[in-house]
Design an enzyme around this catalytic site. Structure first.
Site, PDB file in Angstrom:
ATOM      1  N   HIS A  26       5.358 -13.103  60.263  1.00 27.97           N
ATOM      2  CA  HIS A  26       4.391 -12.210  60.917  1.00 27.97           C
ATOM      3  C   HIS A  26       3.264 -12.976  61.591  1.00 27.97           C
ATOM      4  O   HIS A  26       2.178 -12.456  61.807  1.00 27.97           O
ATOM      5  CB  HIS A  26       3.775 -11.199  59.931  1.00 27.97           C
ATOM      6  CG  HIS A  26       4.773 -10.336  59.245  1.00 27.97           C
ATOM      7  ND1 HIS A  26       5.609  -9.476  59.920  1.00 27.97           N
ATOM      8  CD2 HIS A  26       5.078 -10.202  57.926  1.00 27.97           C
ATOM      9  CE1 HIS A  26       6.375  -8.849  59.049  1.00 27.97           C
ATOM     10  NE2 HIS A  26       6.091  -9.276  57.839  1.00 27.97           N
ATOM     11  N   ARG A  47     -13.063 -11.660  67.348  1.00 29.54           N
ATOM     12  CA  ARG A  47     -13.371 -13.079  67.543  1.00 29.54           C
ATOM     13  C   ARG A  47     -12.564 -13.604  68.705  1.00 29.54           C
ATOM     14  O   ARG A  47     -11.752 -12.879  69.294  1.00 29.54           O
ATOM     15  CB  ARG A  47     -12.964 -13.840  66.286  1.00 29.54           C
ATOM     16  CG  ARG A  47     -11.488 -13.526  65.949  1.00 29.54           C
ATOM     17  CD  ARG A  47     -10.887 -14.442  64.936  1.00 29.54           C
ATOM     18  NE  ARG A  47      -9.710 -13.889  64.313  1.00 29.54           N
ATOM     19  CZ  ARG A  47      -8.459 -14.076  64.729  1.00 29.54           C
ATOM     20  NH1 ARG A  47      -8.224 -14.816  65.799  1.00 29.54           N
ATOM     21  NH2 ARG A  47      -7.450 -13.544  64.079  1.00 29.54           N
ATOM     22  N   LYS A  52      -8.477  -2.676  58.261  1.00 33.52           N
ATOM     23  CA  LYS A  52      -7.522  -2.000  59.137  1.00 33.52           C
ATOM     24  C   LYS A  52      -7.648  -0.478  59.007  1.00 33.52           C
ATOM     25  O   LYS A  52      -7.431   0.252  59.973  1.00 33.52           O
ATOM     26  CB  LYS A  52      -6.096  -2.463  58.834  1.00 33.52           C
ATOM     27  CG  LYS A  52      -5.863  -3.943  59.182  1.00 33.52           C
ATOM     28  CD  LYS A  52      -4.395  -4.298  59.064  1.00 33.52           C
ATOM     29  CE  LYS A  52      -4.136  -5.782  58.836  1.00 33.52           C
ATOM     30  NZ  LYS A  52      -4.448  -6.660  59.932  1.00 33.52           N
TER      31      LYS A  52
HETATM   32  P1  ADP Z   1      -2.607  -9.498  60.755  1.00 33.72           P
HETATM   33  O1  ADP Z   1      -3.993  -9.035  60.487  1.00 33.72           O
HETATM   34  O2  ADP Z   1      -2.035 -10.264  59.629  1.00 33.72           O
HETATM   35  O3  ADP Z   1      -2.501 -10.160  62.085  1.00 33.72           O
HETATM   36  P2  ADP Z   1      -1.214  -7.233  61.998  1.00 33.72           P
HETATM   37  O4  ADP Z   1      -1.421  -5.815  61.644  1.00 33.72           O
HETATM   38  O5  ADP Z   1      -1.793  -7.691  63.282  1.00 33.72           O
HETATM   39  O6  ADP Z   1      -1.757  -8.129  60.808  1.00 33.72           O
HETATM   40  O7  ADP Z   1       0.352  -7.546  61.983  1.00 33.72           O
HETATM   41  C1  ADP Z   1       0.864  -8.836  62.155  1.00 33.72           C
HETATM   42  C2  ADP Z   1       2.311  -8.766  62.635  1.00 33.72           C
HETATM   43  O8  ADP Z   1       3.129  -8.038  61.703  1.00 33.72           O
HETATM   44  C3  ADP Z   1       2.490  -8.039  63.957  1.00 33.72           C
HETATM   45  O9  ADP Z   1       2.300  -8.890  65.050  1.00 33.72           O
HETATM   46  C4  ADP Z   1       3.930  -7.546  63.835  1.00 33.72           C
HETATM   47  O10 ADP Z   1       4.831  -8.586  64.106  1.00 33.72           O
HETATM   48  C5  ADP Z   1       4.059  -7.208  62.374  1.00 33.72           C
HETATM   49  N1  ADP Z   1       3.741  -5.778  62.130  1.00 33.72           N
HETATM   50  C6  ADP Z   1       2.548  -5.253  61.798  1.00 33.72           C
HETATM   51  N2  ADP Z   1       2.611  -3.925  61.656  1.00 33.72           N
HETATM   52  C7  ADP Z   1       3.884  -3.570  61.917  1.00 33.72           C
HETATM   53  C8  ADP Z   1       4.608  -2.321  61.924  1.00 33.72           C
HETATM   54  N3  ADP Z   1       4.033  -1.169  61.617  1.00 33.72           N
HETATM   55  N4  ADP Z   1       5.923  -2.348  62.241  1.00 33.72           N
HETATM   56  C9  ADP Z   1       6.532  -3.512  62.528  1.00 33.72           C
HETATM   57  N5  ADP Z   1       5.929  -4.704  62.527  1.00 33.72           N
HETATM   58  C10 ADP Z   1       4.615  -4.761  62.220  1.00 33.72           C
HETATM   59  P1  ADP Z   2      -4.575 -14.917  65.987  1.00 37.95           P
HETATM   60  O1  ADP Z   2      -4.722 -13.611  65.280  1.00 37.95           O
HETATM   61  O2  ADP Z   2      -5.822 -15.441  66.613  1.00 37.95           O
HETATM   62  O3  ADP Z   2      -3.440 -14.916  66.912  1.00 37.95           O
HETATM   63  P2  ADP Z   2      -3.785 -16.002  63.450  1.00 37.95           P
HETATM   64  O4  ADP Z   2      -3.345 -14.668  62.984  1.00 37.95           O
HETATM   65  O5  ADP Z   2      -2.843 -17.127  63.352  1.00 37.95           O
HETATM   66  O6  ADP Z   2      -4.240 -15.993  64.952  1.00 37.95           O
HETATM   67  O7  ADP Z   2      -5.130 -16.346  62.720  1.00 37.95           O
HETATM   68  C1  ADP Z   2      -5.949 -17.405  63.152  1.00 37.95           C
HETATM   69  C2  ADP Z   2      -6.512 -18.138  61.980  1.00 37.95           C
HETATM   70  O8  ADP Z   2      -7.331 -17.309  61.223  1.00 37.95           O
HETATM   71  C3  ADP Z   2      -5.493 -18.686  61.024  1.00 37.95           C
HETATM   72  O9  ADP Z   2      -6.017 -19.883  60.510  1.00 37.95           O
HETATM   73  C4  ADP Z   2      -5.424 -17.610  59.956  1.00 37.95           C
HETATM   74  O10 ADP Z   2      -4.959 -18.154  58.750  1.00 37.95           O
HETATM   75  C5  ADP Z   2      -6.862 -17.191  59.895  1.00 37.95           C
HETATM   76  N1  ADP Z   2      -7.094 -15.799  59.541  1.00 37.95           N
HETATM   77  C6  ADP Z   2      -6.894 -14.719  60.321  1.00 37.95           C
HETATM   78  N2  ADP Z   2      -7.278 -13.594  59.701  1.00 37.95           N
HETATM   79  C7  ADP Z   2      -7.731 -13.964  58.487  1.00 37.95           C
HETATM   80  C8  ADP Z   2      -8.283 -13.252  57.364  1.00 37.95           C
HETATM   81  N3  ADP Z   2      -8.458 -11.934  57.359  1.00 37.95           N
HETATM   82  N4  ADP Z   2      -8.614 -13.967  56.287  1.00 37.95           N
HETATM   83  C9  ADP Z   2      -8.447 -15.300  56.267  1.00 37.95           C
HETATM   84  N5  ADP Z   2      -7.963 -16.026  57.295  1.00 37.95           N
HETATM   85  C10 ADP Z   2      -7.615 -15.368  58.376  1.00 37.95           C
END
Ligand code: ADP
Ligand code: ADP
Ligand code: MG
Length: 499
Positions: A237, A294, A118
């Site tokens: 989240h 992806r 990130k």
């Molecule tokens: P991941 O790689 O786990 O998907 P993200 O950065 O996409 O991580 O964040 C996942 C979720 O967490 C977001 O969809 C949102 O709901 C919450 N989130 C992430 N960053 C923030 C932020 N700065 N403020 C509020 N909510 C956040």
């Molecule tokens: P999307 O981001 O496609 O909406 P998810 O955040 O639910 O969906 O992630 C999709 C799948 O990939 C889940 O099985 C989640 O546990 C896995 N996943 C996503 N990011 C990672 C990561 N950085 N490491 C391991 N598993 C991940």
């Protein structure tokens, strides 16, 4: 240009099947890999060839890139589709496959690497004019210094794992007194989950929407977007309900967020399918969150409103073809909603609920798509993601898509395990959802398990309904103007109780 004749899908469950279906329609042979826990899985049966690559644990099977490449070489496979999760965002694997002469259906290893972190992603994007959440652009090494930064950003803040994914590795800090403690937890969580303890700070946006944009690039420098998906209904989240298009963006905002997403993709020389995630505040100002390099879980909602098969497009561009469409050719019609069917108990904190699918009957009818990987009688393996299916509905407009979803959920018969479906019905019927005003705090703000218990304790509900009808009939004889409808009943709900 290389014509792909045989694809190995390095995944399992619904996404493995979904990819194989498109490949088959294109006349491409398919190869499944599977673990010992997945011998009877549907993706194994569907594929033209299938190879067991190891024991149940992912790190001994679905994550064994070396074994998967070996299978490719043995069976004359031209290309690997990684699906999502597992090896899909593993730059080293993409590189190894390419070096072994196998096409990796996805972006370049370099793009995966940059966007997989990130922090690196923020740096790459910072050279372009893309709004970002206020925060640090480096991993925290000095805790007192980081705490000062947190003060400047202003609490609440979010400590985030740079290598995080799947909603894991995030900690909200409301009070400066908790900073050190939460830091420690975040680092240890990030280290054990992602093998990388780098964490950073972001301003925690209190009531944001999560809106993301589907992008697709070819190997000739063309990048287009396929509009947005709204994914704010989340628990831990992680998304549970998604829809396209967003109910709150007008066309001007839609084009602006689409353009920003294309900019993010350009920042890393992107090709193939990707998703650029944004966080959107009350004023509808949007900020770049991260890019997933992806195919996304919720891609079907985009397919339904644009009429494009994204997996086929991924295969075409992976063969080196030019993108067959330009931005102006991409239109959307109607509305689509997806609910993720997780084997989790929404009445018990969404805790995973394992077991056997004693009854499993999919909903049918106009505008209903089910992407799943299970059949009646199958056990849900504990080793993998608890998502068993995705239910997607399409309608001429948002209301029709929602009504169809409520109807389809009602028709879906699942017994033997608890699922997120009753929660989804609750959410879809909630006025905040219907109005489109909801944000990522929906579950915290509006949902209580009691609401489900009230709706799913069917016998009680039926008695209540009978009593109500009785009362109504009596009232109506006295007062003809009174208009009351008895609560809807469904025998599927009764079935759900027979576990
Ligand atoms: P991941 O790689 O786990 O998907 P993200 O950065 O996409 O991580 O964040 C996942 C979720 O967490 C977001 O969809 C949102 O709901 C919450 N989130 C992430 N960053 C923030 C932020 N700065 N403020 C509020 N909510 C956040
Ligand atoms: P999307 O981001 O496609 O909406 P998810 O955040 O639910 O969906 O992630 C999709 C799948 O990939 C889940 O099985 C989640 O546990 C896995 N996943 C996503 N990011 C990672 C990561 N950085 N490491 C391991 N598993 C991940
Ligand atoms: Mg994300």
């Amino acid at each position: 240009m290389t014509q792909i004749k045989k694809i190995l899908v390095a995944n399992r469950g619904e996404i493995a099947l979904r990819v194989m279906r498109s490949a088959r329609e294109m006349g491409i042979k398919t190869v499944a890999v599977f673990s010992e826990a997945d011998r009877d899985a549907l993706h194994v049966r569907f594929a033209d060839e299938a190879v067991c690559i190891g024991p149940a644990a992912s790190n001994q099977s679905y994550l064994r890139g070396d074994k998967i490449i070996e299978v490719c070489q043995r069976l004359g496979v031209d290309a690997i589709h990684p699906g999502y999760g597992f090896l899909s965002e593993n730059a080293a694997f993409a590189k190894q496959a390419t070096e072994a002469g196998i096409i990796f259906i996805g972006p370049s290893p370099e793009a995966i690497e940059v966007m997989g972190s990130k922090l690196a992603a923020k740096e790459a994007v910072s050279k372009y004019d893309i709004p970002m959440v206020p925060g640090m652009d480096k991993a925290i090494t000095d805790i007192p210094a980081a705490k000062k930064v947190a003060e400047t950003i202003g609490y609440p803040i979010l400590i985030k794992a740079s290598a995080g994914g799947g909603g894991k590795g995030m900690r909200v800090v409301d009070d400066p007194a908790d900073f050190e403690d939460q830091m420690e937890r975040a680092v240890s969580e990030a280290t054990s989950a992602f093998g990388d303890g780098s964490v950073f700070i972001e301003k925690f946006i209190t009531s944001p929407k999560h809106i993301e944009v589907q992008v697709m690039g070819d190997h000739h420098g063309n990048i287009v977007h396929f509009f947005e998906r709204e994914c704010s209904i989340q628990r831990r989240h992680q998304k549970v309900i998604e829809e396209a298009p967003s109910a709150v963006l007008d066309d001007e905002k839609r084009m602006a967020i689409g353009k920003a997403a294309v900019g993010v993709a350009k920042a890393c020389g992107y090709y193939n399918a990707g998703t650029v995630e944004f966080i959107v505040d009350e004023k509808l100002d949007f900020y770049f969150l991260e890019m997933n390099t992806r195919l996304q879980v919720e891609h079907p909602v985009t397919e339904l409103i644009t009429g494009v098969d994204l997996v086929k497009l991924q295969i075409h561009v992976a063969q080196g073809e030019k993108m067959p469409i330009s931005q102006d050719d991409i239109n959307k019609t109607g509305h689509a909603v997806e609910v993720r069917v997780y084997a989790e108990d929404p009445a018990n904190n969404f805790l995973p609920d394992i077991g056997t699918l004693q009854t499993y009957v999919r909903p049918q009818g106009a505008g209903v798509r089910v992407d799943d990987g299970f059949e009646e009688g199958m056990a849900i393996p504990i080793h993998y993601d608890p998502m068993i299916a995705k239910l997607i509905t399409y309608g001429a407009d948002r209301q029709e898509a929602i009504d169809r979803m409520v109807r389809a959920i009602d028709e879906y018969q699942i017994t033997g395990i608890q699922t997120t479906l009753p929660f989804c019905t609750f959410a879809l019927r909630h006025e905040q959802f219907v109005s489109g005003k909801f944000d990522t705090k929906f579950v915290d703000n509006y949902y209580k398990p009691e609401y489900l218990n009230a709706a799913t304790t069917t016998e009680e509900q039926e008695i209540a309904a009978m009593l109500a009808t009785h009362v109504i009939e009596n009232t109506q004889t006295k007062n003809n103007t009174k208009e009351v409808s008895a609560p809807a009943k469904s025998k599927w709900k009764t079935n759900r109780l027979n576990r």
